[in-house]
Design a protein around this motif. Structure first.
Motif, PDB file in Angstrom:
ATOM      1  N   ALA A   1      39.915  45.726  37.378  1.00  0.00           N
ATOM      2  CA  ALA A   1      41.226  46.321  37.590  1.00  0.00           C
ATOM      3  C   ALA A   1      41.412  46.691  39.037  1.00  0.00           C
ATOM      4  O   ALA A   1      40.589  47.371  39.622  1.00  0.00           O
ATOM      5  N   ALA A   2      42.466  46.198  39.599  1.00  0.00           N
ATOM      6  CA  ALA A   2      42.723  46.475  41.000  1.00  0.00           C
ATOM      7  C   ALA A   2      43.335  47.845  41.139  1.00  0.00           C
ATOM      8  O   ALA A   2      44.093  48.290  40.288  1.00  0.00           O
ATOM      9  N   VAL A   3      42.999  48.500  42.231  1.00  0.00           N
ATOM     10  CA  VAL A   3      43.518  49.835  42.464  1.00  0.00           C
ATOM     11  C   VAL A   3      44.975  49.754  42.876  1.00  0.00           C
ATOM     12  O   VAL A   3      45.717  50.709  42.779  1.00  0.00           O
ATOM     13  N   GLU A   4      45.388  48.580  43.289  1.00  0.00           N
ATOM     14  CA  GLU A   4      46.771  48.427  43.747  1.00  0.00           C
ATOM     15  C   GLU A   4      47.736  48.790  42.634  1.00  0.00           C
ATOM     16  O   GLU A   4      48.748  49.403  42.855  1.00  0.00           O
ATOM     17  N   GLY A   5      47.343  48.374  41.497  1.00  0.00           N
ATOM     18  CA  GLY A   5      47.981  48.660  40.217  1.00  0.00           C
ATOM     19  C   GLY A   5      49.455  48.987  40.179  1.00  0.00           C
ATOM     20  O   GLY A   5      50.275  48.107  40.257  1.00  0.00           O
ATOM     21  N   GLN A   6      49.738  50.271  40.054  1.00  0.00           N
ATOM     22  CA  GLN A   6      51.044  50.692  39.590  1.00  0.00           C
ATOM     23  C   GLN A   6      52.176  50.389  40.563  1.00  0.00           C
ATOM     24  O   GLN A   6      53.227  49.959  40.125  1.00  0.00           O
ATOM     25  N   PRO A   7      52.009  50.641  41.831  1.00  0.00           N
ATOM     26  CA  PRO A   7      53.158  50.343  42.698  1.00  0.00           C
ATOM     27  C   PRO A   7      53.574  48.895  42.621  1.00  0.00           C
ATOM     28  O   PRO A   7      54.733  48.569  42.808  1.00  0.00           O
ATOM     29  N   GLN A   8      52.644  48.041  42.337  1.00  0.00           N
ATOM     30  CA  GLN A   8      52.981  46.629  42.290  1.00  0.00           C
ATOM     31  C   GLN A   8      53.698  46.262  41.004  1.00  0.00           C
ATOM     32  O   GLN A   8      54.349  45.232  40.947  1.00  0.00           O
ATOM     33  N   GLU A   9      53.555  47.131  40.016  1.00  0.00           N
ATOM     34  CA  GLU A   9      54.044  46.738  38.694  1.00  0.00           C
ATOM     35  C   GLU A   9      55.517  46.395  38.720  1.00  0.00           C
ATOM     36  O   GLU A   9      55.931  45.341  38.247  1.00  0.00           O
ATOM     37  N   THR A  10      56.317  47.322  39.267  1.00  0.00           N
ATOM     38  CA  THR A  10      57.750  47.082  39.257  1.00  0.00           C
ATOM     39  C   THR A  10      58.086  45.851  40.086  1.00  0.00           C
ATOM     40  O   THR A  10      58.944  45.057  39.719  1.00  0.00           O
TER      41      THR A  10
ATOM     42  N   VAL B   1      43.700  32.799  28.151  1.00  0.00           N
ATOM     43  CA  VAL B   1      42.403  32.476  28.741  1.00  0.00           C
ATOM     44  C   VAL B   1      42.014  33.458  29.846  1.00  0.00           C
ATOM     45  O   VAL B   1      40.843  33.572  30.199  1.00  0.00           O
ATOM     46  N   TYR B   2      43.001  34.168  30.399  1.00  0.00           N
ATOM     47  CA  TYR B   2      42.699  35.170  31.424  1.00  0.00           C
ATOM     48  C   TYR B   2      43.542  36.425  31.175  1.00  0.00           C
ATOM     49  O   TYR B   2      44.692  36.320  30.761  1.00  0.00           O
ATOM     50  N   SER B   3      42.918  37.566  31.506  1.00  0.00           N
ATOM     51  CA  SER B   3      43.667  38.824  31.545  1.00  0.00           C
ATOM     52  C   SER B   3      43.333  39.471  32.881  1.00  0.00           C
ATOM     53  O   SER B   3      42.204  39.899  33.117  1.00  0.00           O
ATOM     54  N   LEU B   4      44.322  39.552  33.742  1.00  0.00           N
ATOM     55  CA  LEU B   4      44.065  40.010  35.108  1.00  0.00           C
ATOM     56  C   LEU B   4      44.977  41.195  35.424  1.00  0.00           C
ATOM     57  O   LEU B   4      46.053  41.354  34.844  1.00  0.00           O
ATOM     58  N   SER B   5      44.501  41.988  36.387  1.00  0.00           N
ATOM     59  CA  SER B   5      45.256  43.194  36.732  1.00  0.00           C
ATOM     60  C   SER B   5      46.174  42.968  37.926  1.00  0.00           C
ATOM     61  O   SER B   5      47.019  43.804  38.212  1.00  0.00           O
ATOM     62  N   VAL B   6      46.004  41.866  38.619  1.00  0.00           N
ATOM     63  CA  VAL B   6      46.837  41.587  39.789  1.00  0.00           C
ATOM     64  C   VAL B   6      47.684  40.361  39.490  1.00  0.00           C
ATOM     65  O   VAL B   6      47.177  39.313  39.069  1.00  0.00           O
ATOM     66  N   GLN B   7      48.960  40.526  39.723  1.00  0.00           N
ATOM     67  CA  GLN B   7      49.868  39.423  39.379  1.00  0.00           C
ATOM     68  C   GLN B   7      49.604  38.188  40.237  1.00  0.00           C
ATOM     69  O   GLN B   7      49.716  37.057  39.765  1.00  0.00           O
ATOM     70  N   LYS B   8      49.235  38.440  41.472  1.00  0.00           N
ATOM     71  CA  LYS B   8      49.005  37.325  42.373  1.00  0.00           C
ATOM     72  C   LYS B   8      47.895  36.420  41.838  1.00  0.00           C
ATOM     73  O   LYS B   8      48.031  35.189  41.807  1.00  0.00           O
ATOM     74  N   ASN B   9      46.816  37.066  41.415  1.00  0.00           N
ATOM     75  CA  ASN B   9      45.703  36.292  40.871  1.00  0.00           C
ATOM     76  C   ASN B   9      46.122  35.553  39.606  1.00  0.00           C
ATOM     77  O   ASN B   9      45.687  34.422  39.351  1.00  0.00           O
ATOM     78  N   ALA B  10      46.975  36.201  38.832  1.00  0.00           N
ATOM     79  CA  ALA B  10      47.440  35.569  37.598  1.00  0.00           C
ATOM     80  C   ALA B  10      48.262  34.332  37.900  1.00  0.00           C
ATOM     81  O   ALA B  10      48.123  33.290  37.240  1.00  0.00           O
TER      82      ALA B  10
ATOM     83  N   TYR C   1      45.219  50.756  32.595  1.00  0.00           N
ATOM     84  CA  TYR C   1      45.051  49.883  33.757  1.00  0.00           C
ATOM     85  C   TYR C   1      46.368  49.532  34.420  1.00  0.00           C
ATOM     86  O   TYR C   1      46.405  48.653  35.274  1.00  0.00           O
ATOM     87  N   GLY C   2      47.425  50.141  34.030  1.00  0.00           N
ATOM     88  CA  GLY C   2      48.708  49.712  34.552  1.00  0.00           C
ATOM     89  C   GLY C   2      49.164  48.466  33.817  1.00  0.00           C
ATOM     90  O   GLY C   2      49.016  48.367  32.607  1.00  0.00           O
ATOM     91  N   THR C   3      49.674  47.510  34.540  1.00  0.00           N
ATOM     92  CA  THR C   3      50.137  46.280  33.901  1.00  0.00           C
ATOM     93  C   THR C   3      49.057  45.205  34.014  1.00  0.00           C
ATOM     94  O   THR C   3      48.517  44.964  35.095  1.00  0.00           O
ATOM     95  N   LEU C   4      48.764  44.620  32.868  1.00  0.00           N
ATOM     96  CA  LEU C   4      47.818  43.499  32.842  1.00  0.00           C
ATOM     97  C   LEU C   4      48.616  42.200  32.829  1.00  0.00           C
ATOM     98  O   LEU C   4      49.710  42.139  32.273  1.00  0.00           O
ATOM     99  N   TRP C   5      48.039  41.185  33.408  1.00  0.00           N
ATOM    100  CA  TRP C   5      48.694  39.879  33.444  1.00  0.00           C
ATOM    101  C   TRP C   5      47.833  38.903  32.677  1.00  0.00           C
ATOM    102  O   TRP C   5      46.723  38.605  33.074  1.00  0.00           O
ATOM    103  N   ARG C   6      48.364  38.421  31.601  1.00  0.00           N
ATOM    104  CA  ARG C   6      47.617  37.503  30.751  1.00  0.00           C
ATOM    105  C   ARG C   6      48.075  36.080  31.050  1.00  0.00           C
ATOM    106  O   ARG C   6      49.263  35.762  30.950  1.00  0.00           O
ATOM    107  N   VAL C   7      47.119  35.267  31.372  1.00  0.00           N
ATOM    108  CA  VAL C   7      47.394  33.858  31.635  1.00  0.00           C
ATOM    109  C   VAL C   7      47.024  33.083  30.375  1.00  0.00           C
ATOM    110  O   VAL C   7      45.890  33.195  29.871  1.00  0.00           O
ATOM    111  N   SER C   8      47.982  32.333  29.873  1.00  0.00           N
ATOM    112  CA  SER C   8      47.734  31.613  28.629  1.00  0.00           C
ATOM    113  C   SER C   8      48.162  30.162  28.775  1.00  0.00           C
ATOM    114  O   SER C   8      48.948  29.822  29.678  1.00  0.00           O
ATOM    115  N   ILE C   9      47.655  29.353  27.890  1.00  0.00           N
ATOM    116  CA  ILE C   9      48.000  27.927  27.915  1.00  0.00           C
ATOM    117  C   ILE C   9      48.479  27.494  26.538  1.00  0.00           C
ATOM    118  O   ILE C   9      48.015  28.000  25.508  1.00  0.00           O
ATOM    119  N   GLY C  10      49.420  26.582  26.556  1.00  0.00           N
ATOM    120  CA  GLY C  10      49.910  26.005  25.311  1.00  0.00           C
ATOM    121  C   GLY C  10      51.004  26.821  24.661  1.00  0.00           C
ATOM    122  O   GLY C  10      51.104  28.044  24.844  1.00  0.00           O
TER     123      GLY C  10
END
Lengths: 560, 65
Positions: free
Chosen positions: A438-447, A489-498, A522-531
């Motif tokens: 979980a990135a500390v950047e977290g919440q400010p980035q959420e919006t 397939v992925y659950s990430l805390s940073v949107q950029k990485n997602a 963790y704030g907002t999680l970003w789930r990367v999925s396929i299909g």
């Protein structure tokens, strides 16, 4: 990948900034302390990491909640997904669970069959109980009511008799029509008690007769002593009065003519009149002394005492004198014939008290009517409180008042939930496993990320082939197919990485989606999925056919 | 043995386990990551639910030798 002791020491030295030698030394000390604690049957705890405990010489590790959560970071916030019945049935068919379905159906049938008879039995039982129970209840109730009603009524009569006495003393005779009432007043004290016992013991007749006779005898004695006009009713007394008053015989005879129909109840009349006169003797005498209003009765009483001495001298005056009380009594008799009869029955049986009981019950019913007033006041208070609280809640809800617990702050959080529905599709590029903490950047980035996602959505509308099916693992993600399931397939805390992962997967040819999931921890999680799949089964089949990095580390979720 | 060491110990083990790496500590044992795939479960009320996958840490004590 396996981290052995030297590499671990190296990593530990980097993380703590301590020399590798010291780290290795301290690591050895730690292992020794843990083993020693286990040997002493004690547990060894490392804060925010876990507890080492042992059973015998075997060392066990219980991770702390913090460590458990951090390790399970990818799947944090996921909840069990209820599977549709169709999917379950399909799975059961695949697993050759046809007999199970049959069993289910059989169970359902049996249950349905079992319910009907049981429900029917239950209803019938209830009806039977209701039918059976009432007769004993009613009979018991009646018996109880009779018993307790008699006792209560008698008690009430006994308690009310002292209330009636002063009323009778204070009021005039004619106005009260004292015949039955006064007689009842005097007789109730004795007969009331007798009735109580008689009603309980069932010995009405013998006990009631005796006091009646006593009252009659007492009444006759009173009449003879006071020489009232009532004496003319009875033949014996008429003779005596005839001897005494001579010319006055006409008047009692007139009274007899008028009361011929009532001759049958002579004893009752005598008793009533005697009671009246006895009360008169008791009540009127003090009035005479005080006001001298009833001279007639005073003159009648001296005749009783002087009877034989001055019978003829005052005969004319006596006629007038005797006429007045007698006329008064006649008037009473004319006015009260209907009331005398119930009084007689009142003595012989317990049937009469019912009107009084009804009156008493009416009084009782009237009394409780006064109670509802305070109750209504309380109800009004409660209703007022409810209305006030409702109004406050309403004002708070509509943001007229700011109450922290009530005013809806959802307005800001709702958009957070909605964006996930708008799935993103970007260029595919498959990556290796990179679980990023979980990135500390977290919440400010959420919006910002939400807005970014919304902006990206139209940008990712890559031209879709017309031949592309609605659902599938490969291809380009479409908005239309977002009503189905997808493989995360992925659950990430940073949107950029997602988005990077999404692009990598898209480059590989997958339908790649990024879904923001709000998480309190963790704030907002970003789930990367396929299909995009129409059913859970299709998604599961596709998941099993995934390549190695994802094959053992994926889960299926509904897109919306 | 300092607090910093213990804190770093926990962080390093956690990070390596998150990265699916196993960590061996001589004289103590090995920490491993375990992945529990999603699975269906039938509840008592008859409904079937899909349980999400889960990662957990597992410790295997060193065998005496």
């Amino acid at each position: 990948m396996h981290i052995d002791q030297p590499k671990f020491v190296e990593l530990l030295a980097e993380a703590s900034g301590i020399d590798a030698e010291k780290v290795e030394q301290q690591l050895g000390e730690l292992a020794e302390e843990i083993r020693q604690a286990i040997a002493d049957d004690e547990a060894y705890e490392i804060e925010d990491f876990g507890i080492f405990s042992g059973i015998g010489n075997r060392i066990m590790f219980i991770p702390s909640k913090e460590l458990e959560t951090e390790i399970n970071f990818k799947y944090a916030g996921m909840e069990p997904l209820e599977v549709d019945e169709d999917v379950v049935a399909a799975d059961e068919q695949e697993d050759d669970e046809d007999p199970f379905e049959g069993l289910q159906m059989a169970d359902d049938d049996s249950s349905s069959e079992g319910r009907d008879p049981f429900s029917g039995l239950v209803v019938e039982d209830d009806e039977e109980e209701e039918e059976k129970v009432p007769p004993p209840k009613t009979s018991g109730d009646y018996s109880d009511e009779d018993i307790f009603g008699d006792i209560d009524d008698l008690d009430e009569e006994e308690t009310e008799t002292p209330e009636e006495e002063p009323a009778i003393e204070g009021d005039d005779e004619e106005e009260e029509q004292p015949g039955p009432d006064e007689w009842g007043v005097e007789a109730h004290k004795e007969t009331g008690v007798n009735r109580l016992f008689s009603s309980l013991m069932g010995e009405e007749a013998p006990e009631d007769d005796e006091p009646v006779e006593e009252t009659e005898e007492e009444a006759v004695n009173d009449v003879e002593e006071e020489l009232s006009g009532e004496a003319a009713i009875e033949p014996e007394e008429e003779d005596s009065f005839a001897d005494i008053f001579g010319d006055d015989d006409d008047e009692p005879t007139v009274a007899e003519k008028e009361n011929e129909e009532e001759v049958e109840s002579v004893s009752g009349l005598d008793a009533e009149l005697s009671d009246i006169m006895s009360d008169d003797s008791e009540v009127i005498k003090p009035e005479e002394l005080e006001a001298g209003m009833t001279e007639e009765s005073t003159k009648a009483s001296p005749f009783a005492s002087l009877g034989l001495d001055e019978p003829f001298d005052d005969s004319d005056d006596d006629e007038d004198d005797f006429d007045d009380p007698f006329d008064a009594i006649e008037e009473d008799d004319e006015e009260e014939p209907e009331e005398i009869i119930p009084v007689i029955t009142n003595i012989s049986s317990d049937i009469e008290p019912k009107p009084k009981e009804e009156k008493e019950k009416k009084e009782k019913k009237k009394k409780p009517k006064k109670d509802p007033q305070p109750v209504s006041v309380w109800l009004l208070i409660v209703v007022a409180l409810v209305v006030i609280t409702g109004a406050v809640f309403g004002l708070a809800y509509f943001k007229i008042l700011n109450i922290p617990g009530i005013t809806p702050q959802v307005a800001t959080s709702q958009p957070v939930v909605k964006p996930p529905v708008q799935q993103q599709q970007t260029n595919p590029t498959p990556p290796p496993t990179d679980p990023e903490p979980a990135a500390v950047e977290g919440q400010p980035q959420e919006t910002q990320t939400k807005e970014a996602v919304q902006e990206q959505a139209p940008a990712t509308q890559v031209p879709v082939n017309a031949d592309q099916p609605k659902y599938g693992l490969m291809g380009i993600a479409t908005e239309v197919a977002n009503d189905g399931y997808t493989i995360v397939v992925y659950s990430l805390s940073v949107q950029k990485n997602a988005t990077v992962k999404q692009k990598e997967l898209a480059e590989k040819g997958y339908r790649a989606l990024v879904t923001p999931i709000p998480s309190q921890q963790y704030g907002t999680l970003w789930r990367v999925s396929i299909g995009q799949f129409g059913s859970l089964v299709d998604a599961a089949i596709a998941g099993e056919e995934l390549e190695n990095p994802f094959k053992e580390n994926y889960f299926i979720k509904k897109i919306k | 043995m300092t607090k910093d060491f213990l804190k770093a110990f926990g962080i390093v083990v956690r990070d390596q386990v998150i990265m699916k790496n196993s960590v061996e500590i001589s004289g103590l044992g090995t920490f491993k990551a375990m992945h529990h795939s999603q699975r269906q479960e039938k509840r008592a009320d008859g409904t079937t639910v899909m349980l999400p996958p889960r990662d957990s840490i597992e410790f295997e004590a060193e065998k005496k030798g």
